[in-house]
Design a protein around this motif. Structure first.
Motif, PDB file in Angstrom:
ATOM      1  N   TRP A   1       0.959  -1.479   0.001  1.00 43.99           N
ATOM      2  CA  TRP A   1       0.103  -0.212  -0.028  1.00 43.99           C
ATOM      3  C   TRP A   1       0.835   1.498   0.226  1.00 43.99           C
ATOM      4  N   THR A   2       1.688   1.365   1.007  1.00 42.05           N
ATOM      5  CA  THR A   2       2.954   2.413   0.819  1.00 42.05           C
ATOM      6  C   THR A   2       3.788   2.481  -0.524  1.00 42.05           C
ATOM      7  N   ASN A   3       4.159   1.462  -1.196  1.00 38.97           N
ATOM      8  CA  ASN A   3       4.881   2.112  -2.486  1.00 38.97           C
ATOM      9  C   ASN A   3       3.516   2.299  -3.499  1.00 38.97           C
ATOM     10  N   ASN A   4       2.192   1.853  -3.164  1.00 37.13           N
ATOM     11  CA  ASN A   4       1.688   2.279  -4.273  1.00 37.13           C
ATOM     12  C   ASN A   4       0.893   3.996  -4.294  1.00 37.13           C
ATOM     13  N   MET A   5       1.098   3.792  -2.684  1.00 36.44           N
ATOM     14  CA  MET A   5       1.006   5.565  -2.645  1.00 36.44           C
ATOM     15  C   MET A   5       2.041   6.399  -3.170  1.00 36.44           C
ATOM     16  N   LEU A   6       3.209   6.094  -3.029  1.00 40.22           N
ATOM     17  CA  LEU A   6       4.343   6.613  -3.210  1.00 40.22           C
ATOM     18  C   LEU A   6       4.860   6.966  -4.774  1.00 40.22           C
ATOM     19  N   GLY A   7       3.726   6.085  -5.345  1.00 41.55           N
ATOM     20  CA  GLY A   7       4.094   5.756  -6.996  1.00 41.55           C
ATOM     21  C   GLY A   7       2.895   6.939  -7.508  1.00 41.55           C
ATOM     22  N   VAL A   8       1.532   6.895  -6.788  1.00 37.59           N
ATOM     23  CA  VAL A   8       0.528   7.833  -7.143  1.00 37.59           C
ATOM     24  C   VAL A   8       1.113   9.376  -6.998  1.00 37.59           C
ATOM     25  N   ILE A   9       1.599   9.251  -6.382  1.00 32.24           N
ATOM     26  CA  ILE A   9       1.820  10.696  -5.723  1.00 32.24           C
ATOM     27  C   ILE A   9       3.197  11.275  -7.048  1.00 32.24           C
ATOM     28  N   GLU A  10       4.422  10.318  -7.040  1.00 27.61           N
ATOM     29  CA  GLU A  10       4.617  10.573  -8.558  1.00 27.61           C
ATOM     30  C   GLU A  10       4.094  10.646  -9.991  1.00 27.61           C
ATOM     31  N   VAL A  11       3.511   9.821  -9.812  1.00 24.21           N
ATOM     32  CA  VAL A  11       3.056  10.995 -11.498  1.00 24.21           C
ATOM     33  C   VAL A  11       2.008  12.083 -11.414  1.00 24.21           C
ATOM     34  N   GLU A  12       1.248  11.988  -9.714  1.00 19.94           N
ATOM     35  CA  GLU A  12       0.547  12.784 -10.218  1.00 19.94           C
ATOM     36  C   GLU A  12       1.744  14.568 -10.275  1.00 19.94           C
TER      37      GLU A  12
END
Length: 552
Positions: free
Chosen positions: A364-375
């Motif tokens: 979950w943490t890695n996914n959230m970090l990935g979403v933030i980077e895309v945004e």
């Protein structure tokens, strides 16, 4: 028991006489300190039992000690649209109602506010009415949801200064020895004071709220009787999932007590049955089953911290990978602790409990970090018009995009006034600039820098200020200020120019003046008379504050 669903309380404050109230060390500490007249504050994550503790302590102080107690819920005073006058008026109204004071407070307030500042009026009310009408008796004022002050558009530093002064008045004025405050909320002492030049609010006793220990949580056993062969052992297993977190412990106890099939010895042992119950009723599809909201509150607090979110997630990621990390008092770690997701134990920071670790996993943490980077990548191509004060920056962007520097300069002044809660024609104070909301300041600065191709903007001005010897500590340095004025074209031949002499042309032909680098924005109101540019807003002191802002 027959009415299992009536025994436990999941969400909200427990009644003072609730059978499932769990007495902790904090109960004894808060009662003892308030009884002795000590100021107290309980600043902790949500759903840790702060309000229930307050209700219980208030009742005990009133019944056992004869202390007169009142309660102010700051979340009920108003949202971020209220003015400072309305906020202080609401606080006084809450005091009048809670202490049942006999005063026409509206007319009184209307008269006094014409003569004094809102905080001075509150101080006067405390002295002339609260302490006078409740004579010769001890008074405790509980102030709950203290973190709601963080959403106001105006600074409430004066409010906390007032409370501090009530504490410091005790050796001087004996009546203040009868008055005690207890503050509760989700914040740090550092957060409560906007002007970082002031001392953090840390007077009085800090009350630590910890999770339920097994020996403390025995009142919860009764609700499991008749459903479980060994209720005490089941409670121990429940605590192994919740870590004693009050809300989750009550919730899981209720789930066990009200489970439709209950525990069936012939199919599973208790531990396996509880694990299946937790996975099916809490962990699986947790977002749809999170009622009352708990996990989503934690998620939203972490993901809603703007630029801090990435740092918080990376700290949490490190905890997951290493099981624990060394605890410190850094602002990021304090933020993470206030979310409730992690806890400090024996100098280490670790995940609070198995439930959190099962929901907020490393994936979950890695996914959230990935979403933030895309945004973040997406925002590189779009203008980020973010605001912590719901300000619309569309007009400013359009003016800058069109190269209309003069109107954009004035629009910058207007939107910054809105951010600090002031009106057109007013001046922005130096402390307001030093503590200007980070998101809004970055939005304004980024727009200026982008559409001027790096020629204008607060960050451009700050770099020049540093180059000429300015020190970003909020203080005024005359020599650096004059050199800065020379560099950005606000000072010509040792004289500060008038606003009418500001240059808004960036493409003038050779031989004609062009706006120097850093010339804009000026933050100047519409000119009235022959006022030098440097005279606005207390000029030197105001700009020294703005150019010291940590987010430029």
């Amino acid at each position: 028991m027959n009415n299992y669903d009536k025994y436990y309380t999941v969400g909200g404050s427990l009644r003072a006489d609730a059978p499932t109230y769990v007495t902790r060390q904090a109960d004894d500490e808060l009662y003892k300190y308030l009884k002795n007249g000590e100021f107290c504050y309980i600043l902790n994550s949500r759903q840790m039992g702060k309000s229930s503790l307050m209700v219980r302590t208030k009742k005990k102080l009133e019944e056992d000690e004869g202390i007169i107690c009142g309660f102010v819920d700051l979340s009920g005073i108003g949202n971020s649209d209220v003015t400072s006058k309305q906020w202080y008026s609401g606080f006084i109204q809450s005091l009048v109602r809670s202490f049942r004071l006999k005063i026409d407070w509206r007319n009184w307030f209307r008269t006094q506010i014409e003569l004094s500042s809102p905080s001075s009026v509150l101080k006067m009310f405390i002295e002339e009415h609260l302490l006078e009408e409740i004579n010769r008796k001890k008074i405790v004022v509980f102030v709950d949801e203290i973190d709601s002050v963080l959403t106001q558009r105006f600074s409430l530093d004066d409010f906390f200064t007032l409370i501090r002064s009530c504490h410091e008045q005790r050796p001087i004025d004996g009546k203040y020895k009868r008055l005690t405050f207890a503050l509760l909320g989700v914040a740090t002492p550092y957060d409560l004071i906007i002007n970082k030049r002031n001392t953090p609010f840390n007077i009085g006793k800090k009350i630590e709220l910890h999770g339920f220990k097994e020996n403390e949580a025995q009142p919860l056993v009764k609700g499991l009787e008749g459903r479980i062969d060994n209720p005490k052992l089941m409670l121990k297993r429940i605590l192994s999932w919740t870590g004693g977190q009050p809300f989750l412990t009550q919730k899981l106890c209720e789930l066990v007590a009200t489970s439709s099939d209950g525990f069936k010895r012939e199919t599973k042992n208790e531990e396996e049955w509880l694990k299946g119950l937790v996975e099916s009723q809490i962990i699986e599809s947790w977002e749809s089953q999170d009622e009352p909201e708990h996990f989503k509150t934690i998620r939203d607090r972490i993901l809603g911290r703007g630029d801090k979110t990435t740092r918080l997630l990376k700290i949490y990621q490190k905890i997951l990978q290493q099981s624990e990390i060394k605890a410190d008092e850094s602002h990021e770690q304090m933020e993470l602790r206030l979310s409730g997701l992690v806890v400090k134990q024996q100098g280490k920071l670790k995940v609070y409990n198995r439930l959190y670790q099962s929901i907020f996993t490393e994936a979950w943490t890695n996914n959230m970090l990935g979403v933030i980077e895309v945004e973040r990548e997406d925002r590189k191509n779009d203008d980020d018009l973010g605001s912590d004060r719901a300000i619309d920056y569309t007009r400013l962007r359009d003016l800058l995009k069109a190269g209309n520097w003069k109107d954009a300069d004035y629009e910058t002044y207007l939107v910054m006034l809105k951010v600090v809660g002031r009106g057109e024609g007013d001046w922005i104070r130096d402390e307001e600039l030093l503590n200007f909301p980070c998101t809004d300041l970055r939005t304004i600065d980024n727009l200026w820098v982008k559409y001027s191709n790096g020629r204008f903007g607060f960050s451009v001005q700050k770099n020049i200020y540093l180059e000429v010897g300015g020190i970003p500590d909020g203080r005024f340095y005359e020599e650096a200020w004059e050199k800065f004025g020379d560099r950005v074209g606000w000072r010509v031949k040792e004289s500060w120019i008038l606003y009418r002499s500001v240059t808004f042309d960036t493409q003038a032909p050779v031989g004609h003046p062009q706006a120097p680098v850093g010339h804009l924005p000026t933050l100047r109101p519409r000119p009235r008379g022959r006022v030098p540019l440097a005279a606005f807003c207390g000029a030197a002191f105001a700009w020294s504050s703005l150019l010291s802002h940590r987010d430029l």
